[in-house]
Design a protein around this motif. Structure first.
Motif, mmCIF file in Angstrom:
data_model
loop_
_atom_site.group_PDB
_atom_site.id
_atom_site.type_symbol
_atom_site.label_atom_id
_atom_site.label_comp_id
_atom_site.label_asym_id
_atom_site.label_seq_id
_atom_site.Cartn_x
_atom_site.Cartn_y
_atom_site.Cartn_z
ATOM 1 N N ALA A 186 0.822 -1.210 0.000
ATOM 2 C CA ALA A 186 0.000 0.000 0.000
ATOM 3 C C ALA A 186 0.856 1.260 0.000
ATOM 4 O O ALA A 186 0.574 2.225 -0.728
ATOM 5 N N LEU A 187 1.916 1.267 0.808
ATOM 6 C CA LEU A 187 2.763 2.457 0.909
ATOM 7 C C LEU A 187 3.518 2.727 -0.388
ATOM 8 O O LEU A 187 3.772 3.888 -0.733
ATOM 9 N N LEU A 188 3.874 1.655 -1.090
ATOM 10 C CA LEU A 188 4.577 1.815 -2.363
ATOM 11 C C LEU A 188 3.626 2.178 -3.505
ATOM 12 O O LEU A 188 4.081 2.526 -4.595
ATOM 13 N N GLY A 189 2.325 2.066 -3.251
ATOM 14 C CA GLY A 189 1.347 2.422 -4.274
ATOM 15 C C GLY A 189 1.359 1.490 -5.468
ATOM 16 O O GLY A 189 1.047 1.904 -6.597
ATOM 17 N N LEU A 190 1.686 0.226 -5.223
ATOM 18 C CA LEU A 190 1.757 -0.735 -6.330
ATOM 19 C C LEU A 190 0.365 -1.093 -6.824
ATOM 20 O O LEU A 190 -0.561 -1.276 -6.016
ATOM 21 N N PRO A 191 0.178 -1.208 -8.128
ATOM 22 C CA PRO A 191 -1.135 -1.626 -8.647
ATOM 23 C C PRO A 191 -1.342 -3.119 -8.406
ATOM 24 O O PRO A 191 -0.381 -3.888 -8.324
ATOM 25 N N MET A 192 -2.583 -3.533 -8.277
ATOM 26 C CA MET A 192 -2.915 -4.945 -8.090
ATOM 27 C C MET A 192 -3.420 -5.502 -9.421
ATOM 28 O O MET A 192 -4.524 -5.172 -9.856
ATOM 29 N N PRO A 193 -2.603 -6.328 -10.098
ATOM 30 C CA PRO A 193 -3.059 -6.934 -11.354
ATOM 31 C C PRO A 193 -4.342 -7.733 -11.134
ATOM 32 O O PRO A 193 -4.513 -8.369 -10.090
ATOM 33 N N ALA A 194 -5.220 -7.702 -12.120
ATOM 34 C CA ALA A 194 -6.524 -8.357 -11.974
ATOM 35 C C ALA A 194 -6.380 -9.850 -11.680
ATOM 36 O O ALA A 194 -7.099 -10.398 -10.841
ATOM 37 N N ILE A 195 -5.444 -10.514 -12.366
ATOM 38 C CA ILE A 195 -5.273 -11.961 -12.173
ATOM 39 C C ILE A 195 -4.824 -12.254 -10.744
ATOM 40 O O ILE A 195 -5.379 -13.137 -10.067
ATOM 41 N N LEU A 196 -3.817 -11.497 -10.269
ATOM 42 C CA LEU A 196 -3.322 -11.701 -8.899
ATOM 43 C C LEU A 196 -4.402 -11.345 -7.882
ATOM 44 O O LEU A 196 -4.578 -12.038 -6.880
ATOM 45 N N GLY A 197 -5.146 -10.274 -8.153
ATOM 46 C CA GLY A 197 -6.195 -9.851 -7.231
ATOM 47 C C GLY A 197 -7.264 -10.914 -7.053
ATOM 48 O O GLY A 197 -7.729 -11.166 -5.934
ATOM 49 N N LYS A 198 -7.658 -11.561 -8.153
ATOM 50 C CA LYS A 198 -8.671 -12.615 -8.057
ATOM 51 C C LYS A 198 -8.141 -13.831 -7.299
ATOM 52 O O LYS A 198 -8.859 -14.451 -6.500
ATOM 53 N N ALA A 199 -6.866 -14.172 -7.544
ATOM 54 C CA ALA A 199 -6.271 -15.317 -6.842
ATOM 55 C C ALA A 199 -6.178 -15.044 -5.348
ATOM 56 O O ALA A 199 -6.501 -15.909 -4.516
ATOM 57 N N VAL A 200 -5.746 -13.835 -4.994
ATOM 58 C CA VAL A 200 -5.624 -13.452 -3.583
ATOM 59 C C VAL A 200 -6.993 -13.480 -2.912
ATOM 60 O O VAL A 200 -7.157 -14.001 -1.798
ATOM 61 N N SER A 201 -8.003 -12.930 -3.575
ATOM 62 C CA SER A 201 -9.352 -12.913 -3.015
ATOM 63 C C SER A 201 -9.908 -14.326 -2.841
ATOM 64 O O SER A 201 -10.594 -14.625 -1.858
ATOM 65 N N SER A 202 -9.606 -15.212 -3.783
ATOM 66 C CA SER A 202 -10.096 -16.593 -3.695
ATOM 67 C C SER A 202 -9.485 -17.325 -2.510
ATOM 68 O O SER A 202 -10.183 -18.022 -1.761
ATOM 69 N N VAL A 203 -8.167 -17.174 -2.338
ATOM 70 C CA VAL A 203 -7.497 -17.829 -1.204
ATOM 71 C C VAL A 203 -7.988 -17.239 0.110
ATOM 72 O O VAL A 203 -8.309 -17.969 1.063
ATOM 73 N N GLY A 204 -8.075 -15.908 0.171
ATOM 74 C CA GLY A 204 -8.529 -15.265 1.393
ATOM 75 C C GLY A 204 -9.971 -15.611 1.736
ATOM 76 O O GLY A 204 -10.347 -15.671 2.909
ATOM 77 N N GLY A 205 -10.782 -15.881 0.696
ATOM 78 C CA GLY A 205 -12.192 -16.160 0.927
ATOM 79 C C GLY A 205 -12.454 -17.456 1.673
ATOM 80 O O GLY A 205 -13.523 -17.626 2.280
ATOM 81 N N ILE A 206 -11.498 -18.380 1.644
ATOM 82 C CA ILE A 206 -11.717 -19.652 2.343
ATOM 83 C C ILE A 206 -11.190 -19.619 3.774
ATOM 84 O O ILE A 206 -11.401 -20.575 4.531
ATOM 85 N N ALA A 207 -10.524 -18.550 4.175
ATOM 86 C CA ALA A 207 -9.896 -18.500 5.498
ATOM 87 C C ALA A 207 -10.913 -18.655 6.620
ATOM 88 O O ALA A 207 -10.779 -19.525 7.490
ATOM 89 N N THR A 208 -11.942 -17.818 6.609
ATOM 90 C CA THR A 208 -12.897 -17.843 7.718
ATOM 91 C C THR A 208 -13.704 -19.133 7.771
ATOM 92 O O THR A 208 -13.746 -19.792 8.822
ATOM 93 N N PRO A 209 -14.376 -19.569 6.671
ATOM 94 C CA PRO A 209 -15.165 -20.808 6.787
ATOM 95 C C PRO A 209 -14.325 -22.033 7.113
ATOM 96 O O PRO A 209 -14.714 -22.848 7.952
ATOM 97 N N LEU A 210 -13.161 -22.162 6.479
ATOM 98 C CA LEU A 210 -12.320 -23.337 6.747
ATOM 99 C C LEU A 210 -11.795 -23.311 8.171
ATOM 100 O O LEU A 210 -11.788 -24.334 8.871
ATOM 101 N N GLY A 211 -11.350 -22.141 8.619
ATOM 102 C CA GLY A 211 -10.822 -22.034 9.980
ATOM 103 C C GLY A 211 -11.877 -22.332 11.032
ATOM 104 O O GLY A 211 -11.599 -23.001 12.038
ATOM 105 N N LEU A 212 -13.103 -21.861 10.826
ATOM 106 C CA LEU A 212 -14.172 -22.100 11.797
ATOM 107 C C LEU A 212 -14.588 -23.568 11.823
ATOM 108 O O LEU A 212 -14.844 -24.141 12.888
ATOM 109 N N ILE A 213 -14.657 -24.187 10.648
ATOM 110 C CA ILE A 213 -14.986 -25.616 10.591
ATOM 111 C C ILE A 213 -13.904 -26.438 11.293
ATOM 112 O O ILE A 213 -14.195 -27.366 12.066
ATOM 113 N N ALA A 214 -12.631 -26.082 11.060
ATOM 114 C CA ALA A 214 -11.525 -26.805 11.704
ATOM 115 C C ALA A 214 -11.558 -26.611 13.218
ATOM 116 O O ALA A 214 -11.315 -27.550 13.984
#
Length: 317
Positions: A186-214
């Motif tokens: 954020a401080l460097l002001g780097l752009p988030m490529p669409a492909i990387l952004g979708k991958a990051v969001s997909s991985v992050g999206g499973i954190a809460t449900p998987l962690g709670l089930i575990a």
């Protein structure tokens, strides 16, 4: 009634996911080994990705609040001292160290993020709370457990090597690294490529449900009810006592909304399983710690709903 419904909407989905994990393990669809591996994946990969994803999109200069971070750190330290004072009433008992740790230490990094996401839709200020509270949690746990270890000889000092390894562990903690990486991006002001952004969001999206089930799959009603007076006192401190002492302090300082919720979570979330593991590895039986973990996990569905309702009904969140 609207405030109560708001509170239930914030807490019940979290605990229903945990109960789903418990049910899946009871019917044999999830094993304890799977739960352990899933917890490791969430801690080392998914949760750091969630924090990175939220932070890298923030205007950190505008969002940074050093006073809030300092309050989280000081409130955590003060809560530890308070738990230590209460523990003196039990005298020189072999479980005193695990009693103190179980009374103050919670899964703020994971469950705090989960609850704030449930209420606000993103991690919000939870990374700032993690920066303030979690390092104090970890270092204090090592110091307390070692100083009060049943195997420690009278007058024996701290193990400098153990403390050094703890500090190194904090510096290489995946959650801290996720926060640092997100801040740097954020401080460097780097752009988030669409492909990387979708991958990051997909991985992050499973954190809460998987962690709670575990987490639910790891739950044991037998351990939750294998409690004595120390476990009951520790659980009361964890879920109610610290909130009663430090939430009013936060309100006096003017904290509301996400910041007040984050402070509430840092203080009143269930005791963490990692604390039990650490206590066992440092010579404790772990009976008090494991009972408190299970009991606070069970009862926090009521206490957290109450605290959120109380804040909401007073217009603070």
């Amino acid at each position: 009634m609207d405030d109560l419904i708001f509170s239930l909407n914030a807490t019940l989905p979290i605990f229903l996911m945990m109960m789903l994990g418990y049910f899946l393990r009871r019917v044999g669809l999830v094993t304890r080994e799977f739960a352990d591996l899933a917890n490791g994946f969430v801690f080392k990969v998914a949760l750091p990705v969630v924090l990175f994803d939220d932070l890298c999109r923030m205007d950190l200069v505008a969002s940074w609040d050093g006073g809030f971070v300092a309050f989280c750190a000081l409130a955590t330290l003060a809560s530890i001292l308070l738990c230590w004072l209460v523990s003196r009433a039990f005298g020189r008992v072999p479980w005193r160290g695990e009693f103190i740790q179980a009374s103050y230490r919670s899964g703020a990094a994971f469950l705090g993020v989960a609850f704030i996401q449930s209420i606000y839709g993103d991690a919000g200020v939870s990374p700032l709370m993690v920066i303030g509270a979690v390092p104090v949690y970890n270092v204090s746990a090592v110091v307390i457990l070692q100083l009060m270890s049943p195997d420690r000889r009278e007058g024996e000092g701290l193990d400098a090597g153990l403390l050094k390894r703890t500090l190194r562990g904090i510096a290489t903690n995946p959650i801290i690294l996720g926060i640092v990486a997100g801040c740097a991006w954020a401080l460097l002001g780097l752009p988030m490529p669409a492909i990387l952004g979708k991958a990051v969001s997909s991985v992050g999206g499973i954190a809460t449900p998987l962690g709670l089930i575990a987490l639910g799959a790891s739950f044991s009603f037998r351990k939750a009810f294998a409690v004595g007076v120390p476990s009951l006192v520790s659980s009361a401190i964890k879920l109610v006592g610290l909130e009663l002492v430090f939430l009013p302090c936060a309100m006096v300082l003017g904290y509301t909304g996400q910041k007040l919720v984050a402070i509430m979570m840092a203080l009143g979330l269930p005791s963490t399983v990692s604390g039990y593991v650490m206590a066992r590895n440092m010579g404790y039986e772990g009976t008090v710690n494991s009972s408190v973990v299970m009991l606070t996990t069970l009862l926090s569905s009521v206490t957290l709903t109450f605290w959120i309702w109380l804040l909401k009904s007073n217009g603070l969140v």
